[in-house]
Write an enzyme that holds these catalytic residues in place. Structure first.
Site, mmCIF file in Angstrom:
data_model
loop_
_atom_site.group_PDB
_atom_site.id
_atom_site.type_symbol
_atom_site.label_atom_id
_atom_site.label_comp_id
_atom_site.label_asym_id
_atom_site.label_seq_id
_atom_site.Cartn_x
_atom_site.Cartn_y
_atom_site.Cartn_z
ATOM 1 N N HIS A 72 0.844 -1.189 0.000
ATOM 2 C CA HIS A 72 0.000 0.000 0.000
ATOM 3 C C HIS A 72 0.883 1.244 0.000
ATOM 4 O O HIS A 72 1.757 1.396 0.861
ATOM 5 C CB HIS A 72 -0.893 0.030 1.247
ATOM 6 C CG HIS A 72 -1.973 -1.006 1.226
ATOM 7 N ND1 HIS A 72 -3.013 -1.009 2.129
ATOM 8 C CD2 HIS A 72 -2.182 -2.073 0.413
ATOM 9 C CE1 HIS A 72 -3.815 -2.036 1.884
ATOM 10 N NE2 HIS A 72 -3.315 -2.694 0.844
ATOM 11 N N TYR A 201 -9.275 4.702 7.526
ATOM 12 C CA TYR A 201 -9.436 5.031 8.937
ATOM 13 C C TYR A 201 -10.569 6.060 9.024
ATOM 14 O O TYR A 201 -10.416 7.187 8.537
ATOM 15 C CB TYR A 201 -8.156 5.630 9.505
ATOM 16 C CG TYR A 201 -7.012 4.643 9.640
ATOM 17 C CD1 TYR A 201 -6.720 4.062 10.872
ATOM 18 C CD2 TYR A 201 -6.227 4.289 8.553
ATOM 19 C CE1 TYR A 201 -5.673 3.160 11.012
ATOM 20 C CE2 TYR A 201 -5.176 3.377 8.676
ATOM 21 C CZ TYR A 201 -4.911 2.827 9.910
ATOM 22 O OH TYR A 201 -3.880 1.930 10.046
ATOM 23 N N PRO A 293 -3.719 -0.381 18.557
ATOM 24 C CA PRO A 293 -3.471 -0.750 17.150
ATOM 25 C C PRO A 293 -3.745 0.356 16.150
ATOM 26 O O PRO A 293 -3.436 0.189 14.969
ATOM 27 C CB PRO A 293 -4.420 -1.933 16.936
ATOM 28 C CG PRO A 293 -5.504 -1.747 17.959
ATOM 29 C CD PRO A 293 -4.839 -1.136 19.140
ATOM 30 N N LYS A 297 1.708 -0.160 14.991
ATOM 31 C CA LYS A 297 3.117 -0.188 15.372
ATOM 32 C C LYS A 297 3.558 -1.445 16.116
ATOM 33 O O LYS A 297 4.752 -1.662 16.301
ATOM 34 C CB LYS A 297 3.431 1.026 16.269
ATOM 35 C CG LYS A 297 3.321 2.353 15.562
ATOM 36 C CD LYS A 297 4.318 2.444 14.439
ATOM 37 C CE LYS A 297 4.077 3.658 13.568
ATOM 38 N NZ LYS A 297 4.443 3.430 12.178
ATOM 39 N N TYR A 385 3.717 7.042 10.200
ATOM 40 C CA TYR A 385 3.007 5.832 9.824
ATOM 41 C C TYR A 385 3.934 4.809 9.160
ATOM 42 O O TYR A 385 3.883 3.616 9.478
ATOM 43 C CB TYR A 385 1.855 6.167 8.879
ATOM 44 C CG TYR A 385 0.854 5.043 8.726
ATOM 45 C CD1 TYR A 385 -0.203 4.905 9.617
ATOM 46 C CD2 TYR A 385 0.970 4.102 7.702
ATOM 47 C CE1 TYR A 385 -1.121 3.858 9.502
ATOM 48 C CE2 TYR A 385 0.080 3.052 7.578
ATOM 49 C CZ TYR A 385 -0.968 2.943 8.472
ATOM 50 O OH TYR A 385 -1.851 1.902 8.360
#
Length: 389
Positions: A72, A201, A293, A297, A385
């Site tokens: 991704h 998200y 979560p 990480k 991220y």
């Protein structure tokens, strides 16, 4: 029995450390309380940072990850009925791969067994001894026999509820930092084609939701829930209604439904135990720290920990120096606290807090607006991220 490194726990941290040490000619024995079938079938999320992908590839265990994992180059933030793409690759030059944790475990187990590494499954009554001496040991039961494993070092990779963290001597000025969040995640696995090419998200007044992918035929979906709730209270129809309400937006995008074949609820916490070492005992992964979560990480921090340990142990055996091992906690915690901060930030940003005031809710929305409209803020999120190895 005797070995150089005794590793407690056959999760990603313990297995990868064992393999990295093997590549340096350092012996290890891995002890695991569960069966091989259990650890290879327990489904957990798996967002791999670029650095984690690189380490697995360099260690020779990344072939299936590259062929079966989903690369991704961006993620989407959804709020106020619209989706906004954060282009990770364009902003940072890096990407992430979605590849479930149990698949990483399968690859590592196969690699260790192919190298004739010693993995002992279904051990019980594990106890650590002499961790502040130069001759620590581990006692345990295996196949009905009482065993003793002597080693130069013990590495605890057995998670928050394992035996390693409680074995850390109290006199080492131990500090635990923790936050328990007032919500959990309701997770489902669904037989369906992906609803999205990238992770979504979503922030919604009804609560957070997440769209992920496990394979071309399996989706992983989550939504914020009461951590004390029970899966048997949620019918499939009720689950789909909740996900549709939180995820669908003004552009006509629709969530794809399918057969739900797994439901579970996970709690949310932030936790750090310091220091991560005492004498000849070192902690890695969830034995030392837990992140919610939302920031993706957990496994990446475990990989970062064992990379540092592998380098320190290599220096010890090749040069007789303990410099890197002595600095392990300090080096690891720099990365850990950065990840804790990012995970806390993402959790605060995307979840609905029951006690939030109207002003606080507007601040949450304004922060999301700022991120998607500012290249600098989007870059900061993207950098955190994809990770900082």
């Amino acid at each position: 029995m005797r070995t150089q490194i005794a590793i407690i726990g056959a999760g990603p941290a313990g297995l990868l450390l064992s393999h990295l040490l093997h590549l340096q000619g350092i012996e290890s024995v891995v002890l695991e309380s569960r069966s091989r079938a259990d650890i290879e079938s327990t489904i957990r999320a798996g967002v791999l940072e670029q650095g984690t992908m690189d380490i697995l590839t360099e260690a020779g265990v990344g072939e299936r990850m590259r062929s079966e994992g989903a690369l991704h180059r961006g993620i989407e933030l959804a709020f106020d009925g619209a989706r906004h793409r954060i282009d990770l690759a364009e902003l940072t030059g890096k990407a992430i791969t979605v590849y479930a944790q149990h698949e990483v475990i399968k690859d590592l187990v196969a690699a260790r067994l192919a190298a004739q590494g010693t993995l002992l499954f279904e051990v019980s009554e594990v106890a650590l001894h002499g961790v502040e001496t130069s001759q620590p040991s581990v006692t345990f039961s295996h196949n009905g026999e009482e065993c003793r494993l002597e080693a130069d070092f013990i590495i605890g990779c057995d998670g928050y509820h394992g035996v390693s963290r409680p074995a850390m001597p109290e006199q080492h000025l131990r500090k635990n930092f923790q936050r328990i969040y007032p919500f959990g995640w309701f997770g489902i696995l669904v037989e369906s084609a992906p609803s999205s090419d990238e992770l979504i998200y979503a922030q919604h007044e009804r609560g957070f939701a997440l769209v992920s992918t496990r394979s071309p035929t399996v989706q992983r979906l989550y939504f914020q829930c009461d951590p004390g709730d029970h899966t048997d209270k949620w019918s499939d129809d009720r689950i789909w209604a909740e996900l549709h309400a939180r995820l669908e937006n003004h552009d006509g995008w629709k969530l794809k439904e399918g057969r739900i074949f797994q439901k579970n609820i996970i709690g949310m916490r932030s936790f750090v135990s310091t220091p991560m070492q005492a004498g000849r005992l070192f902690l890695a992964g969830d034995a030392a720290h837990i992140v919610p979560p939302t920031g993706a990480k957990g496994m990446n921090l475990a990989v970062s920990d064992v990379r540092l340990l592998a380098r320190g142990l290599e220096q010890f055996y090749r040069q007789g120096s303990e410099e890197l091992l002595n600095g392990y906690s300090e080096a690891a915690l720099k990365r850990i606290w950065r990840a804790e901060y990012f995970s806390w930030t993402m959790t605060r940003l995307l979840h609905t807090f029951a006690d939030a005031t109207p002003f606080e809710r507007e601040m949450q929305r304004a922060e999301l607006e700022n991120i998607v409209s500012s290249r600098a803020l989007a870059t900061s999120l993207a950098e955190n991220y994809v990770g900082a190895f």
